[in-house]
Design a protein around this motif. Structure first.
Motif, PDB file in Angstrom:
ATOM      1  N   THR A 169      -6.267  12.321  -2.192  1.00 36.84           N
ATOM      2  CA  THR A 169      -5.339  12.268  -1.056  1.00 36.84           C
ATOM      3  C   THR A 169      -5.321  13.608  -0.323  1.00 36.84           C
ATOM      4  O   THR A 169      -5.340  13.654   0.912  1.00 36.84           O
ATOM      5  N   LEU A 170      -5.325  14.699  -1.078  1.00 36.85           N
ATOM      6  CA  LEU A 170      -5.337  16.031  -0.479  1.00 36.85           C
ATOM      7  C   LEU A 170      -6.606  16.256   0.335  1.00 36.85           C
ATOM      8  O   LEU A 170      -6.559  16.834   1.429  1.00 36.85           O
ATOM      9  N   SER A 171      -7.724  15.802  -0.179  1.00 39.51           N
ATOM     10  CA  SER A 171      -8.993  15.949   0.524  1.00 39.51           C
ATOM     11  C   SER A 171      -8.953  15.247   1.872  1.00 39.51           C
ATOM     12  O   SER A 171      -9.384  15.795   2.900  1.00 39.51           O
ATOM     13  N   THR A 172      -8.417  14.044   1.880  1.00 40.91           N
ATOM     14  CA  THR A 172      -8.284  13.275   3.117  1.00 40.91           C
ATOM     15  C   THR A 172      -7.402  14.013   4.120  1.00 40.91           C
ATOM     16  O   THR A 172      -7.724  14.096   5.306  1.00 40.91           O
ATOM     17  N   MET A 173      -6.292  14.557   3.629  1.00 40.85           N
ATOM     18  CA  MET A 173      -5.371  15.248   4.534  1.00 40.85           C
ATOM     19  C   MET A 173      -5.914  16.609   4.974  1.00 40.85           C
ATOM     20  O   MET A 173      -5.625  17.057   6.078  1.00 40.85           O
ATOM     21  N   ALA A 174      -6.715  17.238   4.144  1.00 37.60           N
ATOM     22  CA  ALA A 174      -7.341  18.504   4.538  1.00 37.60           C
ATOM     23  C   ALA A 174      -8.348  18.254   5.657  1.00 37.60           C
ATOM     24  O   ALA A 174      -8.420  19.025   6.625  1.00 37.60           O
ATOM     25  N   LYS A 175      -9.122  17.176   5.540  1.00 33.56           N
ATOM     26  CA  LYS A 175     -10.087  16.829   6.591  1.00 33.56           C
ATOM     27  C   LYS A 175      -9.385  16.553   7.914  1.00 33.56           C
ATOM     28  O   LYS A 175      -9.941  16.799   8.981  1.00 33.56           O
TER      29      LYS A 175
ATOM     30  N   ARG B  82      -0.080   9.267   8.497  1.00 35.14           N
ATOM     31  CA  ARG B  82      -0.451   7.850   8.341  1.00 35.14           C
ATOM     32  C   ARG B  82      -1.898   7.612   8.762  1.00 35.14           C
ATOM     33  O   ARG B  82      -2.652   6.914   8.086  1.00 35.14           O
ATOM     34  N   ASP B  83      -2.293   8.194   9.886  1.00 37.00           N
ATOM     35  CA  ASP B  83      -3.672   8.021  10.364  1.00 37.00           C
ATOM     36  C   ASP B  83      -4.683   8.581   9.361  1.00 37.00           C
ATOM     37  O   ASP B  83      -5.761   8.025   9.186  1.00 37.00           O
ATOM     38  N   ALA B  84      -4.326   9.692   8.720  1.00 45.90           N
ATOM     39  CA  ALA B  84      -5.235  10.306   7.750  1.00 45.90           C
ATOM     40  C   ALA B  84      -5.377   9.457   6.489  1.00 45.90           C
ATOM     41  O   ALA B  84      -6.461   9.385   5.908  1.00 45.90           O
ATOM     42  N   THR B  85      -4.291   8.821   6.080  1.00 43.96           N
ATOM     43  CA  THR B  85      -4.309   8.116   4.792  1.00 43.96           C
ATOM     44  C   THR B  85      -4.576   6.628   4.921  1.00 43.96           C
ATOM     45  O   THR B  85      -5.183   6.034   4.034  1.00 43.96           O
ATOM     46  N   THR B  86      -4.124   6.017   5.991  1.00 46.19           N
ATOM     47  CA  THR B  86      -4.308   4.572   6.173  1.00 46.19           C
ATOM     48  C   THR B  86      -4.663   4.297   7.643  1.00 46.19           C
ATOM     49  O   THR B  86      -3.880   3.693   8.376  1.00 46.19           O
ATOM     50  N   PRO B  87      -5.856   4.727   8.061  1.00 46.51           N
ATOM     51  CA  PRO B  87      -6.202   4.626   9.485  1.00 46.51           C
ATOM     52  C   PRO B  87      -6.255   3.197  10.018  1.00 46.51           C
ATOM     53  O   PRO B  87      -6.061   2.980  11.206  1.00 46.51           O
ATOM     54  N   ASP B  88      -6.505   2.232   9.166  1.00 46.69           N
ATOM     55  CA  ASP B  88      -6.598   0.840   9.614  1.00 46.69           C
ATOM     56  C   ASP B  88      -5.353   0.027   9.275  1.00 46.69           C
ATOM     57  O   ASP B  88      -5.401  -1.209   9.294  1.00 46.69           O
TER      58      ASP B  88
ATOM     59  N   ASP C 134       0.859  -1.177   0.000  1.00 48.10           N
ATOM     60  CA  ASP C 134       0.000   0.000   0.000  1.00 48.10           C
ATOM     61  C   ASP C 134       0.902   1.236   0.000  1.00 48.10           C
ATOM     62  O   ASP C 134       1.711   1.418   0.906  1.00 48.10           O
ATOM     63  N   THR C 135       0.764   2.085  -0.995  1.00 41.92           N
ATOM     64  CA  THR C 135       1.635   3.263  -1.117  1.00 41.92           C
ATOM     65  C   THR C 135       0.942   4.565  -0.713  1.00 41.92           C
ATOM     66  O   THR C 135       1.487   5.645  -0.950  1.00 41.92           O
ATOM     67  N   ARG C 136      -0.226   4.490  -0.113  1.00 40.91           N
ATOM     68  CA  ARG C 136      -0.937   5.725   0.249  1.00 40.91           C
ATOM     69  C   ARG C 136      -0.153   6.581   1.242  1.00 40.91           C
ATOM     70  O   ARG C 136      -0.052   7.796   1.071  1.00 40.91           O
ATOM     71  N   PHE C 137       0.410   5.971   2.284  1.00 32.78           N
ATOM     72  CA  PHE C 137       1.158   6.757   3.267  1.00 32.78           C
ATOM     73  C   PHE C 137       2.406   7.386   2.663  1.00 32.78           C
ATOM     74  O   PHE C 137       2.602   8.602   2.791  1.00 32.78           O
ATOM     75  N   PRO C 138       3.279   6.621   1.985  1.00 25.87           N
ATOM     76  CA  PRO C 138       4.465   7.284   1.421  1.00 25.87           C
ATOM     77  C   PRO C 138       4.114   8.348   0.376  1.00 25.87           C
ATOM     78  O   PRO C 138       4.805   9.357   0.268  1.00 25.87           O
ATOM     79  N   THR C 139       3.024   8.137  -0.352  1.00 23.47           N
ATOM     80  CA  THR C 139       2.590   9.141  -1.326  1.00 23.47           C
ATOM     81  C   THR C 139       2.136  10.399  -0.602  1.00 23.47           C
ATOM     82  O   THR C 139       2.511  11.523  -0.970  1.00 23.47           O
ATOM     83  N   ALA C 140       1.334  10.238   0.439  1.00 23.58           N
ATOM     84  CA  ALA C 140       0.869  11.381   1.220  1.00 23.58           C
ATOM     85  C   ALA C 140       2.044  12.107   1.872  1.00 23.58           C
ATOM     86  O   ALA C 140       2.080  13.343   1.903  1.00 23.58           O
ATOM     87  N   LEU C 141       3.009  11.357   2.370  1.00 22.57           N
ATOM     88  CA  LEU C 141       4.184  11.960   2.981  1.00 22.57           C
ATOM     89  C   LEU C 141       4.942  12.803   1.955  1.00 22.57           C
ATOM     90  O   LEU C 141       5.349  13.929   2.239  1.00 22.57           O
TER      91      LEU C 141
END
Length: 144
Positions: free
Chosen positions: A45-51, A80-86, A3-10
């Motif tokens: 991804t930006l929307s998730t991090m803005a929330k 990490r919590d914002a992008t991959t909470p589980d 899963d690359t969501r966290f490194p992408t968000a970072l």
């Protein structure tokens, strides 16, 4: 597949932080180009991090993406919590027939180990901020 969501968000947050300090406008389009992905994925991804209160975005000619708070107040665990909470360190195997000591108990063993690994990951990510990442990037670049 990892899963690359966290490194992408970072990468998005660190890029926004660097660009902000340099007075460079950051947009979903420029981020998508640097990430070699599409703008809609970046916007999601930006929307998730803005929330989550990590970044803020504004539209228009002077708009763009900025940190919602100072870089030293955003931990990697927040990203990490914002992008991959589980997120878990690993997934457990399903055991269909608990025929022996190992198969009867591997789930419990795996859960205990995974819990300890998750706690260790959270400890590391909670202790590091975006500011720490910026400092490390500069250190790495200088040491080349």
């Amino acid at each position: 597949m990892a899963d690359t969501r966290f490194p992408t968000a970072l990468q998005i947050v660190v890029t926004a932080a660097i660009n902000e300090r340099q007075g460079v406008r950051t947009t979903s389009s420029t981020l998508a180009d640097s990430l070699e992905t599409n703008s809609s994925f970046v916007r999601k991804t930006l929307s998730t991090m803005a929330k989550a209160g990590i970044i803020s975005a504004s539209e228009g000619a002077q708009g763009g993406i900025k940190l919602a708070k100072p870089a030293n107040q955003i931990t990697l665990q927040m990203v990490r919590d914002a992008t991959t909470p589980d997120a878990r360190a690993w997934a457990q195997r399903d055991v269909s027939q608990p025929a022996c000591l190992v198969t009867r108990n591997i789930g419990g063993l795996s859960e205990m180990l995974c819990s300890k690994a998750d706690d260790a990951i959270a400890g590391v990510l909670s202790s590091m901020t975006i500011e720490d990442c910026l400092n490390e990037l500069h250190r790495l670049d200088t040491s080349r």
